[in-house]
Design a protein around this motif. Structure first.
Motif, PDB file in Angstrom:
ATOM      1  N   SER A  68     125.624  85.972  70.572  1.00  0.00           N
ATOM      2  CA  SER A  68     126.801  85.982  71.422  1.00  0.00           C
ATOM      3  C   SER A  68     127.673  84.755  71.159  1.00  0.00           C
ATOM      4  O   SER A  68     128.897  84.856  71.061  1.00  0.00           O
ATOM      5  CB  SER A  68     126.373  86.022  72.885  1.00  0.00           C
ATOM      6  N   LEU A  69     127.041  83.596  71.008  1.00  0.00           N
ATOM      7  CA  LEU A  69     127.795  82.371  70.734  1.00  0.00           C
ATOM      8  C   LEU A  69     128.421  82.406  69.347  1.00  0.00           C
ATOM      9  O   LEU A  69     129.554  81.947  69.158  1.00  0.00           O
ATOM     10  CB  LEU A  69     126.897  81.148  70.886  1.00  0.00           C
TER      11      LEU A  69
ATOM     12  N   ARG B 268     131.569  84.239  75.516  1.00  0.00           N
ATOM     13  CA  ARG B 268     130.922  83.420  76.537  1.00  0.00           C
ATOM     14  C   ARG B 268     129.633  84.121  76.927  1.00  0.00           C
ATOM     15  O   ARG B 268     129.631  85.306  77.245  1.00  0.00           O
ATOM     16  CB  ARG B 268     131.806  83.266  77.765  1.00  0.00           C
ATOM     17  N   ALA B 269     128.552  83.394  76.892  1.00  0.00           N
ATOM     18  CA  ALA B 269     127.251  83.980  77.181  1.00  0.00           C
ATOM     19  C   ALA B 269     126.744  83.478  78.523  1.00  0.00           C
ATOM     20  O   ALA B 269     126.953  82.324  78.895  1.00  0.00           O
ATOM     21  CB  ALA B 269     126.264  83.596  76.085  1.00  0.00           C
TER      22      ALA B 269
ATOM     23  N   ALA C 288     130.473  78.276  72.590  1.00  0.00           N
ATOM     24  CA  ALA C 288     130.391  77.283  71.527  1.00  0.00           C
ATOM     25  C   ALA C 288     131.799  76.907  71.090  1.00  0.00           C
ATOM     26  O   ALA C 288     132.692  77.751  71.027  1.00  0.00           O
ATOM     27  CB  ALA C 288     129.604  77.832  70.351  1.00  0.00           C
ATOM     28  N   GLU C 289     131.989  75.643  70.797  1.00  0.00           N
ATOM     29  CA  GLU C 289     133.248  75.126  70.284  1.00  0.00           C
ATOM     30  C   GLU C 289     132.945  74.412  68.969  1.00  0.00           C
ATOM     31  O   GLU C 289     132.840  73.198  68.902  1.00  0.00           O
ATOM     32  CB  GLU C 289     133.865  74.169  71.309  1.00  0.00           C
TER      33      GLU C 289
ATOM     34  N   SER D 209     132.250  70.540  67.637  1.00  0.00           N
ATOM     35  CA  SER D 209     130.785  70.405  67.684  1.00  0.00           C
ATOM     36  C   SER D 209     130.284  70.211  69.110  1.00  0.00           C
ATOM     37  O   SER D 209     129.532  69.290  69.401  1.00  0.00           O
ATOM     38  CB  SER D 209     130.327  69.235  66.818  1.00  0.00           C
ATOM     39  N   GLN D 210     130.713  71.082  70.001  1.00  0.00           N
ATOM     40  CA  GLN D 210     130.277  70.972  71.381  1.00  0.00           C
ATOM     41  C   GLN D 210     130.132  72.346  72.019  1.00  0.00           C
ATOM     42  O   GLN D 210     130.535  73.354  71.446  1.00  0.00           O
ATOM     43  CB  GLN D 210     131.247  70.123  72.198  1.00  0.00           C
ATOM     44  N   ILE D 211     129.561  72.349  73.200  1.00  0.00           N
ATOM     45  CA  ILE D 211     129.399  73.566  73.992  1.00  0.00           C
ATOM     46  C   ILE D 211     130.136  73.364  75.301  1.00  0.00           C
ATOM     47  O   ILE D 211     130.000  72.324  75.943  1.00  0.00           O
ATOM     48  CB  ILE D 211     127.909  73.863  74.242  1.00  0.00           C
TER      49      ILE D 211
END
Length: 87
Positions: free
Chosen positions: A13-14, A19-20, A37-38, A42-44
């Motif tokens: 999903s990510l 959006r999970a 995930a972004e 490099s972030q969530i």
């Protein structure tokens, strides 16, 4: 993350950019959140069920101690600099 099949579904999903839904512990209580995930940064990102953004730091298991580490390293540099001046 206890069940491998749920972990695989979350990862898929990510990867798809969705959006999970996930359940996390916040202040000792289990809370339903949405995560995305972004990869560019490099972030969530974490959102509550109404879609409002939440700070991801509040979901960390242990608070980070970066200040303590950087202060101790600077003290070590000062000690080594003083030791080198003994000419």
């Amino acid at each position: 993350m206890e069940k491998p099949e749920l972990r695989v579904r979350l990862e898929q999903s990510l990867k798809n950019g969705d959006r999970a839904e996930a359940t996390v512990t916040k202040d000792g209580k289990k809370v339903q959140v949405l995560i995305e995930a972004e990869p560019r940064y490099s972030q969530i990102n974490v959102f509550n069920t109404q879609g409002k953004s939440e700070k991801r730091e509040q979901f960390l298991k242990e608070p980070s101690n970066f200040k303590d580490v950087s202060q101790s390293k600077s003290k070590e540099k000062n000690v080594s600099a003083e030791q080198g001046l003994g000419i």
